[in-house]
Every structure is written in structure tokens, then in C-alpha cells.
Design a protein around this motif. Structure first.
Motif, mmCIF file in Angstrom:
data_model
loop_
_atom_site.group_PDB
_atom_site.id
_atom_site.type_symbol
_atom_site.label_atom_id
_atom_site.label_comp_id
_atom_site.label_asym_id
_atom_site.label_seq_id
_atom_site.Cartn_x
_atom_site.Cartn_y
_atom_site.Cartn_z
ATOM 1 N N ALA A 87 9.285 4.603 -14.457
ATOM 2 C CA ALA A 87 9.754 3.257 -14.806
ATOM 3 C C ALA A 87 8.618 2.232 -14.768
ATOM 4 N N GLY A 88 7.420 2.702 -14.473
ATOM 5 C CA GLY A 88 6.279 1.794 -14.438
ATOM 6 C C GLY A 88 6.215 0.948 -13.168
ATOM 7 N N LEU A 89 6.971 1.355 -12.171
ATOM 8 C CA LEU A 89 6.938 0.642 -10.889
ATOM 9 C C LEU A 89 5.903 1.324 -10.002
ATOM 10 N N GLN A 90 4.722 0.737 -9.963
ATOM 11 C CA GLN A 90 3.621 1.434 -9.323
ATOM 12 C C GLN A 90 3.598 1.288 -7.803
ATOM 13 N N LEU A 91 4.287 2.183 -7.140
ATOM 14 C CA LEU A 91 4.169 2.243 -5.688
ATOM 15 C C LEU A 91 2.931 3.093 -5.390
ATOM 16 N N PRO A 92 1.934 2.550 -4.671
ATOM 17 C CA PRO A 92 0.701 3.319 -4.470
ATOM 18 C C PRO A 92 0.928 4.660 -3.748
ATOM 19 N N LYS A 93 1.848 4.658 -2.788
ATOM 20 C CA LYS A 93 1.979 5.873 -1.972
ATOM 21 C C LYS A 93 3.353 5.928 -1.332
ATOM 22 N N VAL A 94 3.901 7.140 -1.241
ATOM 23 C CA VAL A 94 5.145 7.321 -0.499
ATOM 24 C C VAL A 94 4.823 8.120 0.765
ATOM 25 N N SER A 95 5.329 7.648 1.889
ATOM 26 C CA SER A 95 5.009 8.286 3.165
ATOM 27 C C SER A 95 6.261 8.938 3.730
ATOM 28 N N ILE A 96 6.160 10.230 4.023
ATOM 29 C CA ILE A 96 7.336 11.024 4.376
ATOM 30 C C ILE A 96 7.161 11.639 5.759
ATOM 31 N N ASN A 97 8.182 11.474 6.614
ATOM 32 C CA ASN A 97 8.132 12.054 7.955
ATOM 33 C C ASN A 97 8.475 13.532 7.905
ATOM 34 N N ILE A 98 7.663 14.348 8.551
ATOM 35 C CA ILE A 98 8.114 15.726 8.754
ATOM 36 C C ILE A 98 8.010 16.058 10.234
ATOM 37 N N SER A 99 8.935 16.877 10.672
ATOM 38 C CA SER A 99 8.941 17.272 12.073
ATOM 39 C C SER A 99 7.717 18.124 12.379
ATOM 40 N N THR A 124 0.812 -1.216 0.000
ATOM 41 C CA THR A 124 0.000 0.000 0.000
ATOM 42 C C THR A 124 0.845 1.266 0.000
ATOM 43 N N ALA A 125 2.061 1.177 0.534
ATOM 44 C CA ALA A 125 2.898 2.368 0.634
ATOM 45 C C ALA A 125 4.324 1.969 0.979
ATOM 46 N N ALA A 126 5.202 2.971 0.961
ATOM 47 C CA ALA A 126 6.541 2.781 1.520
ATOM 48 C C ALA A 126 6.874 4.030 2.314
ATOM 49 N N GLU A 127 7.435 3.825 3.497
ATOM 50 C CA GLU A 127 7.840 4.973 4.317
ATOM 51 C C GLU A 127 9.303 5.298 4.062
ATOM 52 N N ALA A 128 9.573 6.551 3.761
ATOM 53 C CA ALA A 128 10.951 7.016 3.570
ATOM 54 C C ALA A 128 11.577 7.258 4.933
ATOM 55 N N LEU A 129 12.743 6.659 5.171
ATOM 56 C CA LEU A 129 13.438 6.840 6.446
ATOM 57 C C LEU A 129 14.857 7.325 6.185
ATOM 58 N N LEU A 130 15.240 8.357 6.897
ATOM 59 C CA LEU A 130 16.531 8.996 6.669
ATOM 60 C C LEU A 130 17.672 8.106 7.161
ATOM 61 N N ARG A 131 18.733 8.058 6.374
ATOM 62 C CA ARG A 131 19.954 7.352 6.766
ATOM 63 C C ARG A 131 21.136 8.276 6.513
ATOM 64 N N CYS A 132 22.224 8.039 7.224
ATOM 65 C CA CYS A 132 23.349 8.962 7.115
ATOM 66 C C CYS A 132 24.692 8.262 7.154
#
Ligand code: C2E
Ligand code: MG
Ligand code: MG
Ligand code: MG
Length: 292
Positions: A108-120, A56-64
Motif C-alpha cells: 500500500a506504499g506505507l513505508q514502515l522501516p521495520k517490524v519488530s517481533i517478540n519470540i520466546s 523507525t519501527a513498530a513492535e508487534a504485541l499480541l492481544r487476545c
């Protein structure tokens, strides 16, 4: 320590304070370097339908990659950024980068339904920042309903009077708003009442030991019922085993996220995984073969 030994206690306290601010400076320097030297990266963690396993989605998580930040936990890095003005730059980098990935996947035709992004949550009262976010969402090459912003209630939470209309106008574009780590804040219900999110993400502390901890189980089902009565979707994060998943299916939780499905995957690995997923066009089982 201060109460037991008033005299030396003061010194201990001061010493701790000095150490604390040194550590903070080190982290702030690390964040600045990471922004300058392109040492930030995103991992993506799949979120799936509890019932069917569909992505249904993917959550973006910061890495460093920065050497000063190597052994510092991400929530601590974010917390330190929130105490300075660095958080605006970090969050904006994350938003732009996550959207760029989404755009690339769409192309690229890679259908990710939703991207979930954290904001402060602190940024909700930064009108300049929120205007920039609004402009980005208005100019997307895909539907804004394919973007979700996750907000965690923190001590630095913006005044709800300012935050509510900022979130509302994003929702009017179609952007989804999720309350992250739901249940752990001091005013979860107040924020639920005032911010009208689309989704609550129940904190993973509630799912831990849910099969033996009756109180946790009760709270998860009560939060789920409440959210559904309010017309909100429920995501539970931190799902680590099959028993937890079985419990969540019984309580009618909508979506799950956690190591049981997949760890957060570096962007490149997630992209490959998405390709395999799309070609199979099935539900997600375990993808733990690709680890962080
Ligand atoms: P969060 O948004 O609640 O993210 C979920 C955290 O739980 C992530 O930790 C993730 O790696 C971890 N996690 C996921 N599944 C499981 C599981 O099954 N078991 C366990 N034990 N942990 C799991 P991470 O990446 O260290 O991030 C920690 C926090 O830092 C995030 O919590 C979020 O509040 C913040 N953060 C991370 N990336 C960003 C970002 O890009 N911007 C902002 N503002 N905050 C971020
Ligand atoms: Mg989150
Ligand atoms: Mg969370
Ligand atoms: Mg969190």
C-alpha cells in the motif's frame, strides 16, 4: 506459610498448587481456543528516533479476545504458553501475522522501516521452529533487514550454544536481533557476550523515575555507553513523559518507545495512523489520540 505452620502449611501449599494448576489449565485452554477460533490479534507500538522523532519501527504485541484470557496479563499468558508446547504455535502465528501486515503495508506504499517481533527465548533451541523462521525470512517480499526479532532472557532461555548459531544465520540474512528487557535478566551480560545482538532494549523499570532516581539514571547511561562501544543500538521502552525523553536525548539513547509517543495500537488503527504519518512525512509527536 510453610515454615510458620508446618502442618496446615502443607495443606495451604497443596491447595495453592491445585489452584495454580487449575488456573494454568484454564489459560492453556484459552490459548488453544484462541488459536482455533481466530481470537488472537496484534497491536503495533511505534518506535521512534530519540533525536528526530522519525518513525523507525513498530513492535508487534499480541492481544487476545478469548473470554478465559480477558483479565490475564499478556506476559502471564506467554509464560504459561512457554511451559507447554503451545508457545511454538503462538509465536509462529505472531510471526506470520506480523509479516503479513508488513507485506500489506509495503504493497500500500506505507513505508514502515521495520517490524519488530517478540519470540520466546525457549524457541531458540527448537530447531524445527528456527528452520521455519529461517525459511520465512528467506522468502520475504521485502528486505529481511526490515524485520527484527526480540528475545527476552527467561528462565527457559535456550542453551546459548544452540541459540547463538540460530541467531547468527538469521543475522546473516539481514534480520536484526534485539535483546528485550535488557538489564532485568540474571545473565544480561552473558547473553550480550554470547549472542551478539544488534540492539538492546533497556527495560522500562530503569527509566521509571529517572529524574529523581540517580541509580537508575546512572545505569541507563552506563548501559548506553557500553552498547555503543560494542556497536549496538539502544532502544529504551516505557517512556511515559517529556522529562524521561529529555534525559534519554542527553544520554544519546538511539530510539524510544512508550506511552509518551503512543500506546500499542490495534492493527487497523495503526494502519490508519501510518497512512496519516506517511502523508505528512514528518516526525512523530504524540499519537495518544489513538489509544488501545
Ligand atoms: P515486551 O516485549 O517488553 O513489550 C513491552 C510491553 O510494555 C508491552 O506490554 C507494552 O504494551 C508495554 N508498554 C509499552 N510502552 C509502555 C509504557 O510507556 N508504559 C508502560 N507501563 N508499559 C508500556 P504487553 O503488550 O502487555 O506485553 C507484555 C510482554 O508479553 C511483552 O513485553 C513480551 O515479553 C510478551 N509478549 C507480548 N506479545 C508477544 C508475542 O507476540 N510473542 C511473545 N513471545 N511474547 C509477547
Ligand atoms: Mg518486546
Ligand atoms: Mg521489553
Ligand atoms: Mg517483557
Amino acid at each position: 506459610a510453610c515454615r510458620d505452620k508446618p502442618l496446615s502449611g502443607y495443606l495451604v501449599y497443596e491447595d495453592g498448587l491445585v489452584q495454580g494448576s487449575k488456573a494454568r489449565l484454564e489459560i492453556e485452554t484459552g490459548i488453544r481456543e484462541a488459536l482455533e477460533n481466530n481470537e488472537f490479534d496484534l497491536s503495533f507500538q511505534p518506535v521512534v528516533c530519540a533525536k528526530t522523532g522519525a518513525l523507525t519501527a513498530a513492535e508487534a504485541l499480541l492481544r487476545c479476545e478469548n473470554s478465559r484470557l480477558k483479565s490475564v496479563r499478556m506476559d502471564h499468558i506467554i509464560n504459561t504458553a512457554e511451559q507447554s508446547s503451545l508457545i511454538a504455535e503462538v509465536d509462529m502465528w505472531v510471526i506470520r501475522t506480523a509479516l503479513a501486515h508488513m507485506q500489506k503495508w509495503c504493497a500500500a506504499g506505507l513505508q514502515l522501516p521495520k517490524v519488530s517481533i517478540n519470540i520466546s527465548a525457549k524457541q531458540l533451541s527448537n530447531v524445527t521452529f528456527m528452520d521455519q523462521v529461517y525459511d520465512l525470512m528467506q522468502a520475504l517480499p521485502f528486505a529481511p533487514s526490515r524485520v527484527q526479532l526480540e528475545v527476552t532472557e527467561t528462565a527457559r532461555m535456550a542453551d546459548v550454544e544452540i541459540a547463538a548459531p540460530q541467531l547468527k544465520r538469521l543475522q546473516n540474512l539481514g534480520v536484526h536481533i534485539a535483546l528485550d528487557d535488557f538489564g532485568t535478566g540474571q545473565a544480561s551480560l552473558t547473553y550480550l557476550q554470547r549472542l551478539h545482538p544488534d540492539v538492546i532494549k533497556i527495560d522500562r523499570s530503569f527509566i521509571t523515575g529517572v529524574n529523581t532516581n540517580h541509580a537508575n539514571a546512572t545505569m541507563v547511561s552506563a548501559m548506553t555507553v557500553m552498547a555503543h562501544c560494542l556497536g549496538l543500538k539502544v532502544v529504551v521502552e516505557g517512556v511515559e513523559d517529556e522529562e524521561q525523553l529529555t534525559f534519554l536525548r542527553e544520554t544519546r539513547c538511539d530510539e524510544i518507545q512508550g506511552y509518551y509517543i503512543s500506546k500499542p495500537l490495534p492493527a487497523k488503527v495503526f494502519t490508519e495512523w501510518l497512512g496519516v504519518f506517511v502523508s505528512k512525512n514528518g516526525a512523530v509527536e504524540h499519537v495518544t489520540a489513538f489509544e488501545d
